[in-house]
Each structure stands twice: as C-alpha cells, then as structure tokens.
Write a protein that holds these residues in place. Structure first.
Motif, mmCIF file in Angstrom:
data_model
loop_
_atom_site.group_PDB
_atom_site.id
_atom_site.type_symbol
_atom_site.label_atom_id
_atom_site.label_comp_id
_atom_site.label_asym_id
_atom_site.label_seq_id
_atom_site.Cartn_x
_atom_site.Cartn_y
_atom_site.Cartn_z
ATOM 1 N N PRO A 38 0.817 -1.228 0.000
ATOM 2 C CA PRO A 38 0.000 0.000 0.000
ATOM 3 C C PRO A 38 0.847 1.272 0.000
ATOM 4 O O PRO A 38 0.465 2.290 -0.593
ATOM 5 C CB PRO A 38 -0.807 -0.094 1.298
ATOM 6 N N GLN A 39 2.005 1.196 0.660
ATOM 7 C CA GLN A 39 2.901 2.349 0.668
ATOM 8 C C GLN A 39 3.355 2.665 -0.758
ATOM 9 O O GLN A 39 3.405 3.824 -1.173
ATOM 10 C CB GLN A 39 4.113 2.021 1.543
ATOM 11 N N ARG A 87 14.049 7.676 -0.356
ATOM 12 C CA ARG A 87 13.321 8.178 0.806
ATOM 13 C C ARG A 87 12.419 7.150 1.463
ATOM 14 O O ARG A 87 11.999 7.326 2.593
ATOM 15 C CB ARG A 87 12.474 9.391 0.411
ATOM 16 N N VAL A 88 12.058 6.106 0.729
ATOM 17 C CA VAL A 88 11.129 5.141 1.320
ATOM 18 C C VAL A 88 11.694 3.709 1.318
ATOM 19 O O VAL A 88 11.828 3.082 2.364
ATOM 20 C CB VAL A 88 9.772 5.171 0.587
ATOM 21 N N PRO A 108 15.135 3.236 3.493
ATOM 22 C CA PRO A 108 14.928 3.179 4.953
ATOM 23 C C PRO A 108 14.243 1.895 5.406
ATOM 24 O O PRO A 108 14.627 1.321 6.427
ATOM 25 C CB PRO A 108 14.046 4.403 5.226
ATOM 26 N N TYR A 109 13.262 1.433 4.629
ATOM 27 C CA TYR A 109 12.617 0.174 4.994
ATOM 28 C C TYR A 109 13.596 -0.998 4.901
ATOM 29 O O TYR A 109 13.414 -2.018 5.545
ATOM 30 C CB TYR A 109 11.406 -0.108 4.094
ATOM 31 N N ASP A 161 13.189 9.255 -5.640
ATOM 32 C CA ASP A 161 12.544 9.576 -4.361
ATOM 33 C C ASP A 161 12.042 8.318 -3.687
ATOM 34 O O ASP A 161 12.243 8.106 -2.492
ATOM 35 C CB ASP A 161 11.355 10.528 -4.590
ATOM 36 N N ASP A 170 1.716 1.840 -3.486
ATOM 37 C CA ASP A 170 0.536 2.341 -4.196
ATOM 38 C C ASP A 170 0.381 3.838 -3.936
ATOM 39 O O ASP A 170 0.111 4.622 -4.845
ATOM 40 C CB ASP A 170 -0.728 1.623 -3.717
ATOM 41 N N LEU A 171 0.550 4.205 -2.674
ATOM 42 C CA LEU A 171 0.418 5.610 -2.295
ATOM 43 C C LEU A 171 1.408 6.469 -3.068
ATOM 44 O O LEU A 171 1.067 7.524 -3.607
ATOM 45 C CB LEU A 171 0.660 5.734 -0.790
ATOM 46 N N PHE A 212 16.095 6.332 11.739
ATOM 47 C CA PHE A 212 15.058 5.675 10.928
ATOM 48 C C PHE A 212 14.463 4.485 11.668
ATOM 49 O O PHE A 212 14.770 3.338 11.352
ATOM 50 C CB PHE A 212 15.637 5.191 9.594
ATOM 51 N N ARG A 219 2.843 5.751 -5.888
ATOM 52 C CA ARG A 219 2.476 5.792 -7.304
ATOM 53 C C ARG A 219 1.322 6.758 -7.528
ATOM 54 O O ARG A 219 1.245 7.438 -8.549
ATOM 55 C CB ARG A 219 2.085 4.389 -7.787
ATOM 56 N N SER A 220 0.413 6.826 -6.538
ATOM 57 C CA SER A 220 -0.771 7.675 -6.710
ATOM 58 C C SER A 220 -0.405 9.155 -6.747
ATOM 59 O O SER A 220 -1.185 9.964 -7.222
ATOM 60 C CB SER A 220 -1.779 7.417 -5.593
ATOM 61 N N VAL A 221 0.761 9.513 -6.228
ATOM 62 C CA VAL A 221 1.178 10.915 -6.343
ATOM 63 C C VAL A 221 2.294 11.053 -7.370
ATOM 64 O O VAL A 221 2.992 12.064 -7.413
ATOM 65 C CB VAL A 221 1.644 11.505 -4.995
ATOM 66 N N ASN A 222 2.456 9.996 -8.162
ATOM 67 C CA ASN A 222 3.410 10.067 -9.252
ATOM 68 C C ASN A 222 4.839 10.308 -8.759
ATOM 69 O O ASN A 222 5.591 11.089 -9.353
ATOM 70 C CB ASN A 222 3.002 11.198 -10.205
#
Ligand SMILES: Nc1ncnc2c1ncn2[C@@H]1O[C@H](COP(=O)(O)OP(=O)(O)OP(=O)(O)O)[C@@H](O)[C@H]1O
Ligand SMILES: [Mg+2]
Lengths: 250, 259
Positions: free
Chosen positions: B152-153, B170-171, B174-175, B166, B155-156, B252, B158-161
C-alpha cells in the motif's frame, strides 16, 4: 466528474469487476459496500489510475485517470495508515505533498492536523499514536495534497466502532467546505449509509453493481441520525441488496 | 550499560563471572595436573606473553584489522551497490537472484587458491578475498530489504506520481535498513574469518600468520595469545557495526527492528 463506462478488470486467473457503469458528481460522497473479494479495491485502483482497465473506460473530467493522478489530484487512504515509521505526524503529512511535487505549505499541514484533532501530536511518531490517531494523520496527509478526488479503501476498517463513528462525522464535516469528491469503500452498511450521498452495492465474483441508493438524509449528518427511522430503513434496504439471492440483472 | 537500553546488570555480570570461572578452572588444571606449557600454557604465561611483547601483537592485530577494514569496505560497498541493482531492476532480479542464493552453498574459502594464481601472494590477494566473502551477504540482504516496503505504501507513492529516485532513497531504502544491517553483521564476521584464512595462505603479517607461526614452533602461548587478541579484534569490528546500526536506527526507526 467521474464517468465509469463498462469497466471490466481481469487478472491472470480472475475477473475482479465486470461491466461497472458509474457516474460521480463533483463534491459527491459516494460510498461503496460489498462482500470481501467483490472488487472494491480494484475499482478504486482503476479510478485512481493505479490499475489499467481490461475493458471499458474511465474518465475524470474527460481525461483518463492517469492524467488526474499525474496532476496530483488523487488522494489515497487505506485501511492500514501507511505512515512512514521514521517520520513524525507532521513530517508524514508534509512528506507526501513534497514527493507529489507541490509547493510546501507547512502552516497548511499544521492546520489540517489541528482540524483532525491532533494539534498536540505534531511531533509524535506513528508508534506513539493509536490506530485512530494514525488514521487521522493519514486523512490529513491525503487532504494536504489538495487533491479534489479522495479514494478511501476501508479507512476505518481497523478501528473500533466508537472511533469510526467519531471519525466519520469529523471527516464529513471536514469535506463539506472542500468540494472534494470521495469514493469511500467500507464493509459496514450503517457507515455507508451514514456517510454517503449515494451508496453503491457491489457484489458477486466478478463484482457487479447490485444497486445504487440515493440517500436523502438530513444534513449535516450527526450521530443522532443513527437512531433515525429513515436511516434505519436505508440500512435495511442496502442490507437487502447485499444479502438477498441474486436478483435478476437489469 | 543501563536499564534504559534494556540491558539488566545481570546480563553483564553473569557472563563475566562465567569467564572468570573458566579462566580459574584452566589455571587450576594447568597447575594441579602440571601440564607442560608447550601443551597448554597457564593463563599467566599467556598474559606474560601478551604484556611482554605488546608491539608484536599490536602490529599484527593492525595488519589483520587493515585487511578486514579495506576488504570489508570494498566488498560491502560493492555488495550494497549490486544489491540495489538486483533489488530495483526486476529483470536483473529474475536473472541473477537464483545464482546469488546458489552461491551461498559454495564455501568461499575454496576460492582462495584460485585467487592466489591470479593475484599472487600479496596484500591485494588478501583484500580481494575478504571483499569476496563480504560481498554476497550484502547483495542478498539489500535486495531482500528493498522488497520490504509495504505494498500500500508503494501504491500511495504511485498515486502521487513519485519519482523512482525519491521512492528508492526516501522510502524503500529506509525500509531496507534492518536487512542491510543484518547483512553487514554477517559480513563483518565473515571478514575476520576471511582475513585469517588469507593470512594463512598468503600473508607475512597478521594474527592469522602469528597463529601459524606459533604452530610451526610449538609455541602454544603465542597461539593462545594471538587468538585472544583475535577475539578482541572480532568483537570490536562487530561492535562497530552495531554502534553504526544504533545511530541509524535512532534516525530511521522502522518498526520491528531491534538493534
Ligand atoms: N493484483 C492482483 N492480481 C491478481 N488478482 C487480484 C489482484 N488484485 C485483486 N485480485 C483479485 O480480484 C478480486 C477482487 O479483489 P479486490 O481486492 O478488489 O476485492 P475487495 O472487494 O477489495 O475485497 P476486500 O473487501 O477483501 O478488500 C479477488 O478475487 C482478488 O483475488
Ligand atoms: Mg479491498
């Protein structure tokens, strides 16, 4: 604003939704109920430009959903809050807007967190927030995008009943002034009736629209509505559409 | 150590007592049974050996540390970079991942003689060998870590292109940090093993070489002294990684990660 025509989405082995026709007006709050696996999430993803239709088409103000997405018009809220664990509430809200390439607006983010009742938790990390609070942050994050289309997939699904009723009332209040169009997926019939201007019942495999209900309930929607006769009747009707033997298709 | 870090005083006390008891037992046995010191030197003989030749042990310890650090840095950096490629490019993942998993069953030590032929018997060979053993854990753990970001992260994003850079920096990175550090811990342990093995095969310096030298001259006191220094070296390297991890996890805090 949104026009869905003959939408069918198939994956390798299953067809998730089939022949869905739907029109949603600007600023409308549309709720979608249906049993698990009937394609609600798939429908939402298709409208948000995250999933290509197999057949049929979707237009948002006359353009394909991908355009609306690229223009940063789409906000998403999921059942899980999907906050980044290493960012504060405020950090999470501003982060997505920055990633979306929109000019920063920290005061706006603070105002939104204030509006969802979290002014005291701007610097709190997700692990320090309750489920309901985290979901409020997620809603603030979506609104902070200044999206005019909000896609919410069981956003209150993981919350207890008291919190979800409370949040529902707040969400509707927040959205009333914003002209935001909302597609709101839920498993709860009372929630769908309470929040929706209209309610769509999706069911079957593949999922089809079983019925659309125009919920002419008094505004603003307040908790007193839960005991209202008309409200109860609508809940009954929607339930009937969900549970009766499949009626002949029109 | 304090309670705030989740370390109770007993956590340190009991192992210390156990160690002291072990050394006491060793001492008693070597004295009581009058074991000749070329078979098993008593603790005080080992200590005397250490204290009497501080330069010898320091110089050789540094030689080993040098191989661990240089080889480890090269190997883990390359492994991380390769892991990024495998973890972000689906085609690369599909083509290479099976091999990366297969290579795990190959004892890297078996490669040492091969390297000897290509690179000769110098420092470079030792460093390349250490780099090689530290490379694979990092590739696998980095690639695995990059798939940890919840769907879902993504998807989120992608939903803001969101742009790929980034999303990665940024995501997804860290994960991936908990996995990356798990890989680093594996690597640092292997690096010390690798350095000692390399010293047996090619080096003229280092703790591994010292152990070998002790063996050839039947000097068990030198061997045990070198081994104890090696333990300290190994623990320090591992501790360095753990400290690094603590600092980064504080920045983080991905849930479910304990240092
Ligand atoms: N990416 C995918 N690949 C393959 N099949 C999928 C995929 N996404 C959904 N499906 C299938 O499509 C059907 C509808 O799934 P969807 O997630 O849209 O249902 P849902 O109504 O949201 O269910 P729930 O209420 O449980 O969330 C299911 O049979 C599911 O297995
Ligand atoms: Mg769903």
């Amino acid at each position: 604003m949104i026009r869905v025509e003959g939408l069918t989405v198939s994956f390798e082995t299953v067809t998730a939704v089939e022949g869905v026709d739907l029109e949603v007006g600007r600023g409308e709050f549309l709720t979608i109920v249906g049993p698990s696996g009937c394609g609600k999430t798939t429908l939402l993803h298709a409208v948000g430009g995250l999933q290509e239709p197999t057949e049929g088409r979707i237009r948002i103000d006359g353009e394909p959903p991908g355009r609306a997405r690229d223009a940063g018009r789409v906000g998403l809220v999921f059942q899980e809050h999907t906050l980044l664990p290493w960012k504060t509430a405020l950090g999470n809200v501003t982060f997505l807007r920055r990633i979306a390439g929109k000019p920063p607006d920290e005061p706006g983010a603070r105002r939104l967190l204030d509006a969802v009742g979290l002014s005291g938790f701007l610097e709190a990390y997700p692990r320090e927030l309750s489920g309901g609070m985290a979901q409020r942050v997620a809603i603030a994050r979506a609104l902070h995008l200044d999206a005019d289309l909000l896609l919410m997939d069981e956003p209150f699904g993981a919350l207890d009943e008291i919190t979800r009723d409370e949040l529902g009332v707040e969400l509707r209040d927040l959205l009333r002034e914003r002209e935001t169009t909302v597609l709101f997926v839920t498993h709860s019939v009372p929630e769908a009736v309470f929040l929706g201007d209209r309610c769509v019942v999706l069911r079957g495999t593949p999922g089809r629209i079983e019925g659309v209900f125009d919920l002419d309930l008094p505004e603003p929607r307040e908790p007193s509505l839960f005991t209202d006769r008309t409200f109860q009747e609508w809940v009954g009707e929607v339930r009937a559409a969900l549970y009766v033997e499949a009626s002949p298709r029109r | 150590m304090n309670a705030a870090r989740g370390v109770r005083s007993g956590d340190l006390l009991y192992p210390t007592v156990a160690l002291a008891a072990g050394i006491a037992l060793w001492w008693t046995l070597s004295v009581a049974l009058a074991i000749p010191s070329f078979l098993l030197p008593s603790p005080d003989e080992v200590a005397a050996q250490l204290v009497g030749n501080p330069r010898l042990y320091l110089v050789n310890a540094l030689a080993t540390v040098e191989k661990v650090v240089v080889g480890g840095a090269v190997g883990t950096a390359a492994g991380f970079g390769f892991g990024l490629v495998v973890g972000t490019i689906p085609l690369a993942r599909r083509a290479l991942y099976p091999y990366l998993v297969t290579v795990r069953v190959l004892p890297k030590i078996a490669i040492a003689p091969v390297l000897l032929i290509y690179l000769g018997t110098g420092f470079t060979t030792a460093v390349v060998f250490v780099a090689l053993v530290t490379f694979f854990p990092l590739v696998v753990s980095t690639a695995a870590g990059l798939s940890r970001t919840p769907e879902p992260q993504l998807d989120l994003l992608r939903s803001v292109n969101a742009g790929p850079i980034d999303t990665l920096v940024r995501v997804r990175l860290p994960y991936a940090l908990p996995d990356v550090f798990a890989g680093l811990k594996q690597s640092v342990t292997l690096a010390v093993v690798g350095a000692v093995v390399a010293e047996w095969v090619v080096a003229r310096r280092g703790l591994g070489y010292l152990i070998l030298l002790g063996m050839e001259n039947l000097r068990t006191d030198i061997m045990i002294a070198a081994l104890s220094v090696l333990v300290v070296v190994g623990l320090s390297c591992y501790g360095g990684v753990v400290l690094c991890q603590r600092a980064i996890v504080r920045r983080f805090p991905v849930t479910g990660t304990e240092p």
